[in-house]
Design a protein around this motif. Structure first.
Motif, PDB file in Angstrom:
ATOM      1  N   ALA A   1      39.571  12.938  45.478  1.00  0.00           N
ATOM      2  CA  ALA A   1      40.137  14.282  45.360  1.00  0.00           C
ATOM      3  C   ALA A   1      41.551  14.222  44.788  1.00  0.00           C
ATOM      4  O   ALA A   1      41.914  15.020  43.921  1.00  0.00           O
ATOM      5  CB  ALA A   1      40.133  14.974  46.723  1.00  0.00           C
TER       6      ALA A   1
ATOM      7  N   ILE B   1      41.348  17.865  42.755  1.00  0.00           N
ATOM      8  CA  ILE B   1      40.543  18.913  43.393  1.00  0.00           C
ATOM      9  C   ILE B   1      40.568  18.677  44.901  1.00  0.00           C
ATOM     10  O   ILE B   1      41.005  17.629  45.371  1.00  0.00           O
ATOM     11  CB  ILE B   1      39.085  18.940  42.866  1.00  0.00           C
ATOM     12  CG1 ILE B   1      38.358  17.612  43.173  1.00  0.00           C
ATOM     13  CG2 ILE B   1      39.057  19.239  41.374  1.00  0.00           C
ATOM     14  CD1 ILE B   1      36.888  17.626  42.796  1.00  0.00           C
ATOM     15  N   SER B   2      40.070  19.625  45.645  1.00  0.00           N
ATOM     16  CA  SER B   2      40.097  19.490  47.099  1.00  0.00           C
ATOM     17  C   SER B   2      38.984  18.557  47.588  1.00  0.00           C
ATOM     18  O   SER B   2      37.957  18.385  46.926  1.00  0.00           O
ATOM     19  CB  SER B   2      39.933  20.861  47.765  1.00  0.00           C
ATOM     20  OG  SER B   2      38.619  21.347  47.566  1.00  0.00           O
ATOM     21  N   GLU B   3      39.245  17.968  48.753  1.00  0.00           N
ATOM     22  CA  GLU B   3      38.216  17.156  49.388  1.00  0.00           C
ATOM     23  C   GLU B   3      36.978  18.011  49.677  1.00  0.00           C
ATOM     24  O   GLU B   3      35.842  17.557  49.513  1.00  0.00           O
ATOM     25  CB  GLU B   3      38.741  16.552  50.690  1.00  0.00           C
ATOM     26  CG  GLU B   3      39.858  15.553  50.474  1.00  0.00           C
ATOM     27  CD  GLU B   3      40.520  15.145  51.766  1.00  0.00           C
ATOM     28  OE1 GLU B   3      39.795  14.895  52.757  1.00  0.00           O
ATOM     29  OE2 GLU B   3      41.763  15.073  51.791  1.00  0.00           O
ATOM     30  N   ALA B   4      37.203  19.256  50.069  1.00  0.00           N
ATOM     31  CA  ALA B   4      36.094  20.167  50.369  1.00  0.00           C
ATOM     32  C   ALA B   4      35.198  20.363  49.154  1.00  0.00           C
ATOM     33  O   ALA B   4      33.969  20.435  49.283  1.00  0.00           O
ATOM     34  CB  ALA B   4      36.631  21.507  50.860  1.00  0.00           C
ATOM     35  N   GLU B   5      35.803  20.443  47.963  1.00  0.00           N
ATOM     36  CA  GLU B   5      34.997  20.636  46.753  1.00  0.00           C
ATOM     37  C   GLU B   5      34.098  19.433  46.511  1.00  0.00           C
ATOM     38  O   GLU B   5      32.925  19.581  46.144  1.00  0.00           O
ATOM     39  CB  GLU B   5      35.895  20.894  45.543  1.00  0.00           C
ATOM     40  CG  GLU B   5      35.126  21.119  44.245  1.00  0.00           C
ATOM     41  CD  GLU B   5      34.148  22.296  44.316  1.00  0.00           C
ATOM     42  OE1 GLU B   5      33.144  22.256  43.580  1.00  0.00           O
ATOM     43  OE2 GLU B   5      34.360  23.241  45.094  1.00  0.00           O
ATOM     44  N   ILE B   6      34.615  18.234  46.721  1.00  0.00           N
ATOM     45  CA  ILE B   6      33.789  17.032  46.557  1.00  0.00           C
ATOM     46  C   ILE B   6      32.655  17.034  47.577  1.00  0.00           C
ATOM     47  O   ILE B   6      31.503  16.724  47.248  1.00  0.00           O
ATOM     48  CB  ILE B   6      34.646  15.759  46.680  1.00  0.00           C
ATOM     49  CG1 ILE B   6      35.585  15.661  45.469  1.00  0.00           C
ATOM     50  CG2 ILE B   6      33.765  14.513  46.781  1.00  0.00           C
ATOM     51  CD1 ILE B   6      36.546  14.506  45.513  1.00  0.00           C
TER      52      ILE B   6
ATOM     53  N   ARG C   1      31.313  19.700  48.999  1.00  0.00           N
ATOM     54  CA  ARG C   1      30.357  20.740  48.586  1.00  0.00           C
ATOM     55  C   ARG C   1      29.451  20.233  47.471  1.00  0.00           C
ATOM     56  O   ARG C   1      28.242  20.486  47.466  1.00  0.00           O
ATOM     57  CB  ARG C   1      31.092  22.003  48.138  1.00  0.00           C
ATOM     58  CG  ARG C   1      31.571  22.867  49.287  1.00  0.00           C
ATOM     59  CD  ARG C   1      32.049  24.230  48.803  1.00  0.00           C
ATOM     60  NE  ARG C   1      33.277  24.140  48.035  1.00  0.00           N
ATOM     61  CZ  ARG C   1      34.498  24.166  48.569  1.00  0.00           C
ATOM     62  NH1 ARG C   1      34.644  24.296  49.874  1.00  0.00           N
ATOM     63  NH2 ARG C   1      35.562  24.093  47.807  1.00  0.00           N
ATOM     64  N   GLN C   2      30.014  19.512  46.499  1.00  0.00           N
ATOM     65  CA  GLN C   2      29.205  18.944  45.422  1.00  0.00           C
ATOM     66  C   GLN C   2      28.164  17.974  45.982  1.00  0.00           C
ATOM     67  O   GLN C   2      27.006  17.976  45.560  1.00  0.00           O
ATOM     68  CB  GLN C   2      30.090  18.231  44.400  1.00  0.00           C
ATOM     69  CG  GLN C   2      30.957  19.162  43.595  1.00  0.00           C
ATOM     70  CD  GLN C   2      31.990  18.430  42.746  1.00  0.00           C
ATOM     71  OE1 GLN C   2      32.078  17.203  42.748  1.00  0.00           O
ATOM     72  NE2 GLN C   2      32.797  19.194  42.024  1.00  0.00           N
TER      73      GLN C   2
ATOM     74  N   HIS D   1      25.380  19.886  47.651  1.00  0.00           N
ATOM     75  CA  HIS D   1      24.487  20.477  46.643  1.00  0.00           C
ATOM     76  C   HIS D   1      23.536  19.425  46.072  1.00  0.00           C
ATOM     77  O   HIS D   1      22.337  19.677  45.936  1.00  0.00           O
ATOM     78  CB  HIS D   1      25.302  21.128  45.521  1.00  0.00           C
ATOM     79  CG  HIS D   1      24.454  21.740  44.455  1.00  0.00           C
ATOM     80  ND1 HIS D   1      23.708  22.865  44.672  1.00  0.00           N
ATOM     81  CD2 HIS D   1      24.210  21.352  43.181  1.00  0.00           C
ATOM     82  CE1 HIS D   1      23.041  23.161  43.562  1.00  0.00           C
ATOM     83  NE2 HIS D   1      23.331  22.255  42.643  1.00  0.00           N
TER      84      HIS D   1
END
Length: 86
Positions: free
Chosen positions: A22, A27-32, A34-35, A38
């Motif tokens: 991140a 980018i945020s840790e949360a975005e990683i 979430r990816q 998914h």
């Protein structure tokens, strides 16, 4: 898109890797995470329709690349000639 909060337990080493990624990517840790969720969801999805909806008669042996191309071309030509092509 609305999101839902959830709690998960994660290996500390995995979290450290995510934290570093991140930081490097900006980018945020949360975005990683979430990816990753998914990707896991899509990898485990059960589709309503089969991947192959048609079957073809064969000789029972493995065909060469040229034979496969010729067989597919013949099938497309037959569908086009009969007016059933999409």
């Amino acid at each position: 898109m609305s999101m839902k909060r959830t709690n998960v337990y994660a290996d500390p080493e995995d979290l450290a890797i995510i934290k570093e990624a991140a930081r490097r990517r900006g980018i945020s840790e949360a975005e990683i995470i979430r990816q990753g969720i998914h990707l896991a969801a899509m990898a485990n999805r059960v589709w309503d329709e089969p991947l192959f909806s048609r079957t073809y008669e064969g000789s029972g042996r493995t065909l060469s690349g040229d034979e496969v191309r010729a067989t597919v071309a013949d099938a497309v030509r037959r569908e086009t000639d009969s007016g059933t092509a999409a």
